[in-house]
Design a protein around this motif. Structure first.
Motif, short mmCIF file in Angstrom:
data_model
loop_
_atom_site.label_atom_id
_atom_site.label_comp_id
_atom_site.label_asym_id
_atom_site.label_seq_id
_atom_site.Cartn_x
_atom_site.Cartn_y
_atom_site.Cartn_z
N LEU A 128 0.82 -1.21 0.00
CA LEU A 128 0.00 0.00 0.00
C LEU A 128 0.86 1.26 0.00
CD1 LEU A 128 -2.68 -1.38 2.41
CD2 LEU A 128 -3.16 -0.49 0.12
N TYR A 129 1.96 1.24 0.77
CA TYR A 129 2.85 2.40 0.73
C TYR A 129 3.35 2.63 -0.71
CZ TYR A 129 3.28 2.92 5.85
OH TYR A 129 3.03 3.14 7.16
N CYS A 130 3.71 1.54 -1.39
CA CYS A 130 4.18 1.66 -2.78
C CYS A 130 3.10 2.32 -3.64
CB CYS A 130 4.47 0.29 -3.38
SG CYS A 130 5.91 -0.48 -2.68
N ALA A 131 1.85 1.88 -3.45
CA ALA A 131 0.76 2.45 -4.25
C ALA A 131 0.63 3.95 -3.96
CB ALA A 131 -0.55 1.73 -3.95
N ALA A 132 0.73 4.32 -2.69
CA ALA A 132 0.62 5.74 -2.32
C ALA A 132 1.78 6.54 -2.91
CB ALA A 132 0.59 5.88 -0.80
N GLU A 133 2.97 5.94 -2.93
CA GLU A 133 4.15 6.66 -3.42
C GLU A 133 4.03 7.03 -4.90
OE1 GLU A 133 6.85 3.77 -1.20
OE2 GLU A 133 8.20 5.43 -1.68
N THR A 134 3.26 6.24 -5.65
CA THR A 134 3.11 6.58 -7.08
C THR A 134 2.35 7.88 -7.26
OG1 THR A 134 1.02 5.38 -7.36
CG2 THR A 134 3.02 4.12 -7.71
N LEU A 135 1.74 8.37 -6.16
CA LEU A 135 0.96 9.62 -6.24
C LEU A 135 1.81 10.83 -5.87
CD1 LEU A 135 -2.20 8.08 -4.66
CD2 LEU A 135 -2.16 9.13 -6.91
N GLY A 136 3.10 10.61 -5.64
CA GLY A 136 3.99 11.74 -5.42
C GLY A 136 4.27 12.09 -3.97
N VAL A 137 4.08 11.13 -3.08
CA VAL A 137 4.45 11.36 -1.69
C VAL A 137 5.55 10.34 -1.39
CG1 VAL A 137 2.69 9.74 -0.82
CG2 VAL A 137 3.51 11.55 0.68
N THR A 138 6.50 10.69 -0.53
CA THR A 138 7.58 9.72 -0.28
C THR A 138 7.24 8.85 0.92
OG1 THR A 138 8.86 11.07 1.27
CG2 THR A 138 9.27 11.42 -1.08
N ARG A 139 7.94 7.73 1.01
CA ARG A 139 7.70 6.80 2.12
C ARG A 139 8.00 7.48 3.45
NH1 ARG A 139 8.17 1.14 2.41
NH2 ARG A 139 7.55 1.29 0.25
N ASP A 140 9.10 8.22 3.49
CA ASP A 140 9.46 8.88 4.75
C ASP A 140 8.40 9.90 5.16
OD1 ASP A 140 11.67 7.33 4.87
OD2 ASP A 140 13.14 8.94 4.74
N GLU A 141 7.86 10.62 4.18
CA GLU A 141 6.81 11.60 4.50
C GLU A 141 5.60 10.90 5.11
OE1 GLU A 141 7.73 14.96 1.04
OE2 GLU A 141 6.26 13.39 0.68
N LEU A 142 5.22 9.78 4.51
CA LEU A 142 4.07 9.02 5.03
C LEU A 142 4.34 8.56 6.46
CD1 LEU A 142 3.24 6.91 1.85
CD2 LEU A 142 1.70 8.56 2.92
N THR A 143 5.54 8.01 6.66
CA THR A 143 5.90 7.51 7.98
C THR A 143 5.87 8.65 9.00
OG1 THR A 143 7.32 5.88 6.95
CG2 THR A 143 7.66 6.26 9.30
N GLU A 144 6.46 9.78 8.63
CA GLU A 144 6.50 10.90 9.57
C GLU A 144 5.10 11.41 9.90
OE1 GLU A 144 9.28 13.47 7.61
OE2 GLU A 144 10.95 12.13 8.15
#
Lengths: 325, 94
Positions: A93-109
């Protein structure tokens, strides 16, 4: 449902492009990351997929709690595999979200500082081994109810992640029910534990679908964009109708004295959860909110030197390889 | 300072004889770790016999707006399909 109360973002795009976009959605087209999409669609999806991913990750904690105390080696191996799956689901799911232009670290933070949420259900404690059964049976059962239709969601990467997840999720529910069967057919004490687990998990599981549609102001836009496929009440009803006979099979009692089959509607009448409690849990006041976020923060902070160290090592290796060429 | 592990695209060969197929992406510090992570994330149920990982920034992709120019030319060339030609049954299997 691992994504609750997803606020849909207003969109201020060119009306012509918006209309063309809606035509694609209505025709059943999949939207891919590089395609034009309304800003509101992108932002709502980041929030929804992110919350879903965070739920998978935080959802490892209540079950991880029992890995070292599983009653047999086989149960332990199974629980370990299940918790590992949750990690995998979070990553898809993180990978899917990242395709929308947000980074993994941003999501985690955003999870760690509370800007993004995870499902309310994971703020409840898992007090006995029977809770492992109830979580698999009810919580994963409720999740499946929502995830199966999401396989047809309009955003390609999200849909593909959901397809993978659904394939694996049915193992989760069945292993939970298997635990419940064992306990419900066990000693009096085991049966009491099974009933107690059902008593505690029932209403929090009903909350997973989110508040009544009458109060969900954000559903309409998400439904027309096909990022929400069904109404909250509709899924909750479906869940109750499916689960009550399963409880009866176990010889357990659903903790709702007003639960009654309604012949006319072809479903059960049941008591809804306490929504004040739900909103209170969302605000951070559930039994385990602080513990869950503290555990995620600690894992992130404690892992910082590993992330940095491995990155430094990779760069050193790359430099050495370049020098050798 | 942000020092996020780079993104890798993962391709898995499902069975012997089949092509590698894109299954998703993941983060890893280097290629060795990317393969190990791909094993854990994408082959927990025997889904693969071979793994490729490629740094995501090395993937060049066609643009959605080029769909017309790229694919329309083949739409009119129905004779590329065997069913375009009527062969009498008497000829036998062909």
């Amino acid at each position: 449902m691992y994504a609750q109360m997803i606020k849909s973002e207003a969109t201020q795009d060119d009306p012509e492009k918006l209309a063309a976009f809606q035509v694609r959605i209505d025709a059943g087209d999949k939207i891919e990351p590089k395609d034009w999409m309304p800003e509101g669609y992108r932002k709502t999806l980041i929030r929804q997929i992110g919350q879903h991913a965070h739920s998978e990750i935080v959802g490892q904690l209540p079950e991880g709690n029992w890995i070292t105390r599983a009653p047999t080696l086989e149960r332990k191996a199974i629980l370990l595999a299940k918790v590992q799956d949750e990690a995998g689901h979070g990553l898809y799911l993180y990978c899917a979200a990242e395709t929308l232009g947000v980074t993994r670290d941003e999501l985690t933070e955003m999870l760690l500082d509370g800007r993004m949420k995870y499902s309310s259900i994971f703020n409840y404690p898992t007090l006995t081994w029977a809770d492992m059964g109830a979580v698999g049976w009810l919580v994963d059962g409720a999740a499946i109810m929502n995830q199966v239709p999401l396989q047809r969601t309009s955003f390609g990467p999200y849909s593909r992640a959901m397809i993978r997840i659904c394939k694996e999720e049915s193992f989760h529910q069945r292993q939970g029910y298997d635990i419940m069967m064992k306990m419900a057919n066990g000693t009096e004490a085991q049966k009491r534990m099974a009933q107690d687990a059902l008593n505690r998990m029932w209403f929090p599981s009903l909350m997973m679908f989110g508040p009544s549609d009458a109060e969900s102001v954000h559903s309409e836009q998400s439904m027309s964009w096909k990022i929400k496929m069904n109404g909250n009440d509709e899924l909750r009803q479906k869940f109750v109708d499916q689960t009550v006979p399963q409880a009866e099979f176990l010889g357990l009692t659903v903790p709702d004295p007003d639960l009654k089959w309604n012949e006319t509607k072809g479903g059960y009448d049941f008591t809804g959860p306490d929504w004040d409690e739900f909103f209170d849990v969302l605000r951070g006041n559930g039994p385990c909110n602080k513990e869950r976020l503290a555990a995620r923060n600690k894992a992130w902070d404690d892992g910082a030197w590993v992330r940095d160290g491995l990155m430094a090592h990779a760069e050193k290796k790359r430099a050495a390889k370049l020098a050798a060429e | 300072m942000r020092n996020e592990w780079p993104l890798w695209e993962v391709f898995i060969r499902g069975q012997h004889g089949m092509s590698h197929r894109h299954v998703g992406s993941l983060h890893a510090a280097d290629e060795e770790m990317a393969i190990k992570n791909a094993r854990d994330v994408y082959t927990r149920r025997n889904e693969g016999v071979s793994i490729w990982v490629v740094p995501a920034h090395h993937i060049a992709a066609s643009s959605p707006s080029d769909t017309g120019p790229l694919y329309e030319p083949s739409e009119s060339k129905v004779y590329r399909h065997p069913t375009f030609f009527d062969i009498p049954d008497d000829v036998g299997a062909m």
